[in-house]
Design a protein around this motif. Structure first.
Motif, PDB file in Angstrom:
ATOM      1  N   ASN A 188     -28.085-100.595  36.976  1.00 48.79           N
ATOM      2  CA  ASN A 188     -26.816 -99.878  36.955  1.00 48.79           C
ATOM      3  C   ASN A 188     -27.088 -98.388  37.032  1.00 48.79           C
ATOM      4  N   HIS A 189     -26.864 -97.817  38.200  1.00 49.46           N
ATOM      5  CA  HIS A 189     -27.028 -96.368  38.388  1.00 49.46           C
ATOM      6  C   HIS A 189     -25.675 -95.727  38.690  1.00 49.46           C
ATOM      7  N   ARG A 190     -24.587 -96.404  38.310  1.00 47.07           N
ATOM      8  CA  ARG A 190     -23.260 -95.924  38.725  1.00 47.07           C
ATOM      9  C   ARG A 190     -22.855 -94.643  38.010  1.00 47.07           C
ATOM     10  N   CYS A 193     -41.204 -90.360  38.031  1.00 47.37           N
ATOM     11  CA  CYS A 193     -40.751 -91.434  38.936  1.00 47.37           C
ATOM     12  C   CYS A 193     -41.945 -92.073  39.638  1.00 47.37           C
ATOM     13  N   ASP A 243     -32.457 -90.985  37.922  1.00 49.90           N
ATOM     14  CA  ASP A 243     -32.154 -92.278  38.542  1.00 49.90           C
ATOM     15  C   ASP A 243     -32.269 -92.180  40.059  1.00 49.90           C
ATOM     16  N   ARG A 283     -27.806 -99.470  43.254  1.00 52.61           N
ATOM     17  CA  ARG A 283     -26.934 -98.782  42.280  1.00 52.61           C
ATOM     18  C   ARG A 283     -26.080 -99.777  41.503  1.00 52.61           C
ATOM     19  N   THR A 315     -32.965 -86.271  47.017  1.00 58.59           N
ATOM     20  CA  THR A 315     -32.167 -86.569  45.822  1.00 58.59           C
ATOM     21  C   THR A 315     -31.696 -85.235  45.249  1.00 58.59           C
ATOM     22  N   GLU A 338     -35.758 -92.504  40.988  1.00 58.65           N
ATOM     23  CA  GLU A 338     -36.237 -93.875  40.790  1.00 58.65           C
ATOM     24  C   GLU A 338     -35.778 -94.765  41.942  1.00 58.65           C
ATOM     25  N   VAL A 339     -34.523 -94.596  42.349  1.00 57.12           N
ATOM     26  CA  VAL A 339     -34.010 -95.372  43.491  1.00 57.12           C
ATOM     27  C   VAL A 339     -34.824 -95.026  44.744  1.00 57.12           C
ATOM     28  N   VAL A 364     -25.220 -91.323  41.985  1.00 59.43           N
ATOM     29  CA  VAL A 364     -25.802 -92.126  40.902  1.00 59.43           C
ATOM     30  C   VAL A 364     -25.659 -91.372  39.571  1.00 59.43           C
ATOM     31  N   SER A 365     -26.142 -92.001  38.499  1.00 59.09           N
ATOM     32  CA  SER A 365     -25.900 -91.484  37.149  1.00 59.09           C
ATOM     33  C   SER A 365     -26.554 -90.134  36.860  1.00 59.09           C
TER      34      SER A 365
END
Ligand code: PLP
Length: 373
Positions: free
Chosen positions: A232-234, A95, A65, A214, A182, A68-69, A60-61
């Motif tokens: 968008n976590h790309r 988070c 993030d 994501r 993470t 958060e995910v 992820v970014s």
């Protein structure tokens, strides 16, 4: 503003370990024209999966993030309590607050600067849903009693391993602990893609949902059809390419850090007025940073800066006292966290530093403490 000019930094606090190989890999990835989420990202994920022993890695970014995910995956929200150390980076707590849950701060063990397992166990209530565990500066948390307390009470462990890619409990990666872990690949981390992060799990369903979150919650294979509230976590493919190269260097980078850390510890052992947190037996720290504890921390930081040595303080304020409006400010001071926050100073530690750099830092610390009454 002070008119006194600061001397240039001679020994920085951290230096990203990237060079021509990473630049070449990024250039090749850009030439491939698939700029976001290509095969390099998948290769990077596979390298981290293999290193940590996890079944799934979802790049992820950034590490924030990723946290958060993780909160969304475990459906943490209002009414839930989440345990967290009082001495960690702010993202470890944000988070929880952002998810609408209540952070329950735990005190630390002043010998390790990691969470005190007995204090944590005493704070578990029927509302406790999770513990966000961040191995302080890559020093392994004392997991056995914590895993037992959490398992006995149905509390999920999420490892915030931003500082502990490279930390091991025996043979087990710190990022193999818990239902989810993470990590972060920010430029100050042990390996970096500039910005970047990853969610790691062994659970197929959580991994599938993480991939969906994501990418805007889109159903795989059905463009513009979404069945989850995703965002968008790309990450870009050139970051993935940098990550692939960085993963080939990780073991060596950790070894260099270990050598510098051992040199520091040998020099600080027995130095009056200086204390170092000691790794737990049977664990291997990632040596994300080199914390020392001294009474006049701010004075030492000023002295080192005047000698061209950069330092940080991880962390100067327990997170429950950060003046963030969304935080509840009803936590009574936690004595060990308060003491450590007032004394901790992190001196330079990065793979490329030399043994002479370490000697120079040690010499300046010794000069300062020996002159301090
Ligand atoms: C313990 C911890 N958690 C989370 C993060 C957030 O990671 P990122 O900066 O990639 O968002 C960091 C980064 O410094 C960190 O040290």
């Amino acid at each position: 503003m002070s008119s006194q000019a600061l001397s240039p930094i001679r020994i920085p606090w951290a230096v990203p370990p990237v060079g021509d190989e990473e630049a070449d890999a990024a250039r090749r990835a850009i030439a491939d024209s698939r700029l976001s989420m290509g095969r390099n990202v998948r290769e990077f994920e596979q390298a981290v999966e293999a290193y940590t022993g996890r079944g799934h890695g979802i790049a992820v970014s950034n590490g924030t993030d990723a946290l958060e995910v993780a909160m969304r995956l475990l459906e943490i929200g209002p009414g839930d309590e989440v345990l967290v150390s009082a001495l960690s980076y702010i993202a470890t707590v944000n988070c929880i607050v952002r998810a609408g849950a209540r952070p329950v701060w735990c005190d630390v063990n002043p010998e390790t600067l990691n969470v005190d397992p007995a204090d944590l166990a005493a704070r578990i209530t029927p509302r406790t849903k999770a513990y966000v565990a961040a191995d302080y500066c890559g020093f392994a948390i004392d997991y056995p009693p914590i895993e037992k307390a959490c398992a006995d009470n149905g509390v999920s462990i999420i490892v915030d391993g931003a500082q502990s890619l490279g930390t091991f409990h025996g043979e087990r990666s710190a990022l193999k602990v818990g239902v989810l872990a993470t990590t972060s690949f920010h430029s100050a981390k042990i390996i970096t893609t500039g910005e970047g992060g990853m969610v790691l799990t062994d659970n197929d369903d959580l991994a599938e949902r993480a991939r969906r979150y994501r990418g805007q919650g889109e159903i795989p294979g059905r463009k513009y059809v979404h069945d989850a509230l995703g965002f968008n976590h790309r990450i870009t493919d050139f970051q993935g390419a940098i990550g692939v190269v960085q993963m080939t260097k990780l073991a060596r980078l950790c070894e260099l850090r270990r050598q510098h850390a051992h040199q520091y510890h040998a020099a600080f052992a027995g130095m009056p007025g200086v204390r170092v947190p000691v790794p737990l037996e049977g664990t291997t720290p990632a040596w994300f940073s080199l914390p020392i504890l001294v009474d006049d921390r701010d004075g030492l930081a000023r002295h080192l800066r005047s000698a061209g040595i950069e330092t940080r303080s991880l962390y100067p304020i327990p997170t429950y006292r950060q003046p963030i409006p969304e935080y509840r400010h009803d936590q009574d001071p936690l004595p060990a966290a308060e003491l450590c926050a007032s004394q901790v100073l992190n001196v330079p530690l990065f793979a490329q530093m030399t043994s002479q750099d370490v000697d120079d830092v040690v010499g300046e610390v010794a000069a300062f403490v020996s002159a301090t009454p």
